[in-house]
Design a protein around this motif. Structure first.
Motif, PDB file in Angstrom:
ATOM      1  N   THR A 135     -17.993  -0.067  -2.560  1.00 59.99           N
ATOM      2  CA  THR A 135     -17.661  -1.861  -2.641  1.00 59.99           C
ATOM      3  C   THR A 135     -15.545  -1.833  -2.891  1.00 59.99           C
ATOM      4  N   GLY A 136     -14.797  -2.363  -2.876  1.00 58.66           N
ATOM      5  CA  GLY A 136     -13.562  -2.117  -3.145  1.00 58.66           C
ATOM      6  C   GLY A 136     -12.726  -1.495  -2.465  1.00 58.66           C
ATOM      7  N   SER A 137     -12.792  -0.490  -1.495  1.00 57.72           N
ATOM      8  CA  SER A 137     -12.300   0.846  -1.775  1.00 57.72           C
ATOM      9  C   SER A 137     -11.280   0.742  -0.015  1.00 57.72           C
ATOM     10  N   GLY A 138     -11.677  -0.165   0.805  1.00 54.00           N
ATOM     11  CA  GLY A 138     -10.314  -0.397   1.502  1.00 54.00           C
ATOM     12  C   GLY A 138     -10.595   0.305   2.785  1.00 54.00           C
ATOM     13  N   LYS A 139     -11.860  -0.729   3.053  1.00 51.54           N
ATOM     14  CA  LYS A 139     -13.077   0.193   4.454  1.00 51.54           C
ATOM     15  C   LYS A 139     -11.420  -1.094   5.501  1.00 51.54           C
ATOM     16  N   THR A 140     -11.750  -2.078   5.372  1.00 51.75           N
ATOM     17  CA  THR A 140     -11.153  -2.883   6.070  1.00 51.75           C
ATOM     18  C   THR A 140      -9.686  -2.683   6.953  1.00 51.75           C
ATOM     19  N   TYR A 177       0.688  -1.340  -0.237  1.00 51.67           N
ATOM     20  CA  TYR A 177       0.019   0.170   0.310  1.00 51.67           C
ATOM     21  C   TYR A 177       0.674   1.026   0.280  1.00 51.67           C
ATOM     22  N   ARG A 203      -0.321   4.359  -1.017  1.00 50.54           N
ATOM     23  CA  ARG A 203      -1.051   5.297  -0.374  1.00 50.54           C
ATOM     24  C   ARG A 203      -2.611   5.358   0.038  1.00 50.54           C
ATOM     25  N   ASP A 208     -13.394 -10.365  -0.889  1.00 49.37           N
ATOM     26  CA  ASP A 208     -12.398  -9.615  -1.503  1.00 49.37           C
ATOM     27  C   ASP A 208     -11.516 -11.022  -2.598  1.00 49.37           C
ATOM     28  N   GLN A 253      -9.299   5.554   3.499  1.00 49.72           N
ATOM     29  CA  GLN A 253      -8.802   5.674   4.753  1.00 49.72           C
ATOM     30  C   GLN A 253      -7.530   7.082   5.192  1.00 49.72           C
ATOM     31  N   GLY A 280     -18.788  -7.917   1.574  1.00 51.93           N
ATOM     32  CA  GLY A 280     -17.060  -7.970   1.579  1.00 51.93           C
ATOM     33  C   GLY A 280     -16.462  -8.829   1.087  1.00 51.93           C
ATOM     34  N   ARG A 339     -18.294  -7.257  -6.035  1.00 45.98           N
ATOM     35  CA  ARG A 339     -17.381  -8.754  -5.942  1.00 45.98           C
ATOM     36  C   ARG A 339     -16.445  -8.100  -7.266  1.00 45.98           C
ATOM     37  N   ARG A 386     -12.643  -3.864  -7.610  1.00 47.56           N
ATOM     38  CA  ARG A 386     -12.269  -3.721  -6.386  1.00 47.56           C
ATOM     39  C   ARG A 386     -11.182  -2.846  -6.674  1.00 47.56           C
TER      40      ARG A 386
HETATM   41  N1  LIG Z   1      -3.897   1.661   0.446  1.00 49.12           N
HETATM   42  C1  LIG Z   1      -3.543   1.049  -0.533  1.00 49.12           C
HETATM   43  N2  LIG Z   1      -3.564   0.685  -1.300  1.00 49.12           N
HETATM   44  C2  LIG Z   1      -3.392  -0.365  -2.864  1.00 49.12           C
HETATM   45  N3  LIG Z   1      -4.092  -1.758  -2.103  1.00 49.12           N
HETATM   46  C3  LIG Z   1      -5.305  -1.025  -0.999  1.00 49.12           C
HETATM   47  C4  LIG Z   1      -5.407   0.126  -0.044  1.00 49.12           C
HETATM   48  N4  LIG Z   1      -6.321  -0.247   1.170  1.00 49.12           N
HETATM   49  C5  LIG Z   1      -6.796  -1.730   0.335  1.00 49.12           C
HETATM   50  N5  LIG Z   1      -5.901  -2.363  -0.706  1.00 49.12           N
HETATM   51  C6  LIG Z   1      -7.298  -3.284  -1.107  1.00 49.12           C
HETATM   52  O1  LIG Z   1      -8.508  -3.321  -1.624  1.00 49.12           O
HETATM   53  C7  LIG Z   1      -9.038  -4.015  -1.846  1.00 49.12           C
HETATM   54  C8  LIG Z   1     -10.111  -4.014  -1.709  1.00 49.12           C
HETATM   55  O2  LIG Z   1     -10.306  -3.650   0.115  1.00 49.12           O
HETATM   56  P1  LIG Z   1     -11.530  -3.881   0.646  1.00 49.12           P
HETATM   57  O3  LIG Z   1     -11.963  -5.065   0.900  1.00 49.12           O
HETATM   58  O4  LIG Z   1     -10.564  -3.513   2.609  1.00 49.12           O
HETATM   59  O5  LIG Z   1     -12.605  -2.992   0.336  1.00 49.12           O
HETATM   60  P2  LIG Z   1     -13.939  -2.808   1.040  1.00 49.12           P
HETATM   61  O6  LIG Z   1     -14.407  -1.155   1.171  1.00 49.12           O
HETATM   62  O7  LIG Z   1     -13.739  -3.352   2.719  1.00 49.12           O
HETATM   63  O8  LIG Z   1     -14.691  -3.275   0.450  1.00 49.12           O
HETATM   64  P3  LIG Z   1     -16.315  -3.978   0.288  1.00 49.12           P
HETATM   65  O9  LIG Z   1     -17.207  -3.075   0.541  1.00 49.12           O
HETATM   66  O10 LIG Z   1     -16.733  -5.034  -0.794  1.00 49.12           O
HETATM   67  O11 LIG Z   1     -16.469  -4.870   1.715  1.00 49.12           O
HETATM   68  C9  LIG Z   1      -8.116  -5.437  -0.968  1.00 49.12           C
HETATM   69  O12 LIG Z   1      -7.603  -5.907  -1.733  1.00 49.12           O
HETATM   70  C10 LIG Z   1      -7.120  -4.260  -0.096  1.00 49.12           C
HETATM   71  O13 LIG Z   1      -6.188  -4.896   0.197  1.00 49.12           O
END
Ligand SMILES: Nc1ncnc2c1ncn2[C@@H]1O[C@H](COP(=O)(O)OP(=O)(O)OP(=O)(O)O)[C@@H](O)[C@H]1O
Length: 609
Positions: free
Chosen positions: A187-192, A161, A163, A467, A168, A465, A492, A495
């Motif tokens: 979705t898929g924007s890095g919330k985890t 990662y 940036r 990924d 985030q 969720g 899904r 992402r």
């Molecule tokens: N700062 C970052 N730079 C590059 N990749 C990232 C970064 N943060 C997260 N990711 C990657 O982006 C992907 C999606 O992240 P994540 O599963 O957290 O999405 P999400 O927003 O929780 O999606 P959903 O709403 O489907 O649950 C993952 O593969 C994660 O490793």
């Protein structure tokens, strides 16, 4: 990214000698537990003040994640000279990255991050962001601007990662400042990572607290609880959190149903800082007094709107309000989802204190990275239509290799039947749904991820969720009855800045979804077929506001993308909740930005009202 000069205290010389090696896995776990030292105690001298069993008071905004004032040496950096530090307990921790490569160096200026991470940050540049709440901490642009600690920074680099993603950038400083948060981002924007990083950092640096031995020595007392709706999602969050917390001394354990409880109990007895769990299994553990929530400092609900809808709400309320968890205002609560209907926001506010609402992107909408197609298909023709799609996909693929395709159906029986039919017709498929046992579910997911069975037929159990890299195509063989479920299903694919394709089979049975689907597609800049627009205009087919969706409920804004407090009487009066938007007045509230009222400003009529 420049590594901060400061070194996390959890990362440096551990004053305590390493405990004896863990006994064999079937040995008594108790001896493990007695050697467990919580991260915040690992660096303490024997002269430390007596531990308190009460939950610590909430850190003042701005203090969490920063060196505690008056606690010199908390962030003692390397240096110091002298003998090499004794080995630390987590030096023997298995490497969750599965390799022994050294930590990648900070990236040089001008580095092509897209090539490295696969994330297309350009796709996020103009994303509208809205925050509301009192005294919102400013966003950051880089990880270096936030001092998460050296060990966590190393793991961020190991994850490649470079940036922070937009959610985030905003959510991490808010959480580090100790604030409660309700965050919506696509979705898929890095919330985890957005909720894991502050929790891990906060535990590494939080005030020392000795966990009470309530209910006997076998009761685990985690400091953080992350709840998610499905077993597979809990497993995934656990895997991610283990990577982020590698060699930080923060221990993450997962507990979910369908798997033998004995192993999970053993894991808990070895010590737990962050517990990732599904509600059902957690209630079981609480009833057996094998987990106490008395020491919880952080509560995160992933897919928070799902956790608070009819199916889960009673269990979640029980866990949060009727067990021994510290009340809101004492613990810190973080709620995340891509969709947040107004009525659920209102319910969720019971769990939050003086919280900040954050909306990143067109909330509840879908990312433009996903190309959405909708085709009118009679029920009887769906199978042959799917077959045509799969053939076309295979023909256009390299070496005739089938791209990963996720096919959503309504029922478990429908999933089994479609899986069989696909296999019989030469398409390697597997399925995941609630009637399959946990082993079968996990096997199906592995087989899909590896490409062994590149078609996965699924019910909504796989909608949220997960990924899974390289899902090229999501097919809604049966459309869901709720537009939010559609948003999560198609999410899904497409992402982390990558593009994806979603095809929906629309039949007469889906008439009530016509309007919400047409609106969603328009919001996401997709071409809406003329027949769908005509369907949507018919009052009985959604034009009159029909269709099962929960978005209008109280939020007063289209797609639930606004803080419901804005609609309430106290909001906005005297600047109570403040708030800001990077998109200007037009981004969320303007009358034209998103077509026909867009998100609807405060007071603007909404299509969902
Ligand atoms: N700062 C970052 N730079 C590059 N990749 C990232 C970064 N943060 C997260 N990711 C990657 O982006 C992907 C999606 O992240 P994540 O599963 O957290 O999405 P999400 O927003 O929780 O999606 P959903 O709403 O489907 O649950 C993952 O593969 C994660 O490793």
């Amino acid at each position: 990214m420049a590594a901060p000069s400061m070194t996390s205290w959890a990362d440096v010389a551990d004053a305590e000698p390493a405990p004896a090696p863990a006994p064999a896995s079937d040995g008594p776990a108790r001896s493990d537990r007695s050697s467990y030292v919580p991260p915040h105690l690992r660096n303490r001298s024997s002269a430390a003040p007596p531990a308190s069993s009460a939950p610590p008071p909430r850190a003042a905004p701005g203090l969490l994640g920063r060196p505690a004032p008056g606690v010199p040496g908390r962030f003692v950096g390397g240096g110091g000279g002298g003998a090499a530090p004794p080995p630390r307990r987590w030096d023997r921790e298995p490497n969750p990255f599965g390799n022994d490569e050294p930590v990648p160096a900070a990236e040089p200026e001008g580095f092509d991050e897209h090539q490295n991470t696969g994330i297309n940050f350009d796709a996020y540049e103009d994303i509208p962001v809205e925050t509301s709440g009192r005294e919102v901490p400013p966003a950051v642009s880089t990880f270096a601007e936030i001092d998460l600690g050296a060990a966590l920074n190393d793991n961020i680099r190991r994850c490649k990662y470079v940036r922070p993603t937009p959610v985030q950038r905003h959510a991490i400083p808010i959480s580090l400042a100790g604030r409660d948060l309700m965050a919506c981002a696509q979705t898929g924007s890095g919330k985890t990572a957005a909720f894991c990083f502050p929790i891990i950092s906060g535990i590494m640096r939080g005030p020392p607290v000795q966990r009470p031995q309530r209910g006997g020595s076998r009761t685990a007392c985690p400091l953080a609880l992350i709840l998610s709706p499905t077993r597979e999602l809990s497993m995934q969050i656990h895997e991610e959190a283990r990577k982020f917390s590698y060699q930080t001394g923060v221990r993450v354990v997962v507990a979910y149903g369908g798997a033998p409880i004995t192993q999970q109990l053993r894991d808990l007895e070895r010590g737990v800082d962050i517990l990732v769990a599904t509600p059902g299994r957690l209630v079981d553990l609480l009833e057996r007094a094998r987990v106490s929530l008395q020491s919880i400092r952080y509560l995160a609900l992933d897919e928070a709107d799902r956790m608070l809808d009819m199916g889960f709400e009673p269990q979640v309320r029980r866990i949060v309000e009727q067990m021994d968890m510290p009340p809101r205002g004492v613990r810190q609560t973080l709620l995340f989802s891509a969709t947040f209907p107004g009525e659920i926001q209102r319910m969720a506010s019971d769990f939050l204190e003086n919280y900040i609402f954050l909306a990143v992107g067109r909330v509840g909408s879908s990312t433009e990275l996903i190309a959405q197609r909708v085709e009118f298909v009679h029920e009887a023709d769906k199978r042959s239509h799917l077959m045509d799609l799969l053939h076309a996909q295979r023909d256009s693929a390299d070496h005739g290799k089938q791209a990963l395709t996720l096919v959503f159906v309504e029922t478990k029986r429908g999933a089994d039947s479609l899986e069989n039919w696909l296999c019989t017709n030469g398409f390697p498929a597997t399925s995941i749904h609630g009637d399959r046992n946990q082993q079968e579910r996990e096997y199906a997911l592995r087989s899909f991820k590896s490409g062994q069975t590149p078609i996965l037929v699924a019910t909504d159990v796989a909608a949220r969720g997960l990924d899974i890299p390289h899902v090229a195509h999501v097919v809604n063989f049966d459309l869901p009855n709720d537009i939010d479920d559609y948003v999560h299903r198609i999410g899904r694919t497409g992402r982390a800045g990558k593009s994806g394709l979603a095809t929906a089979f629309f039949s007469d049975n889906n008439a009530s979804m016509a309007k919400s689907l047409a609106d969603l597609m328009q919001e996401s800049n997709q071409e809406v077929p003329a027949w769908l627009t005509r369907y949507a205009a018919r009052p009985s087919y959604g034009g009159g506001g029909g269709g099962r969706n929960r978005r209008g409920g109280g939020g007063g804004s289209r797609f639930g993308g606004r803080d419901f407090r804005r609609e309430s009487s106290s909001f906005g009066k005297g600047g109570d909740y403040g708030g800001g938007s990077n998109g200007g007045a037009g981004s969320y509230g303007g009358s034209s930005s998103y077509g026909g009222g867009g998100y609807g400003g405060a007071g603007a009529p909404s299509a969902w009202d």
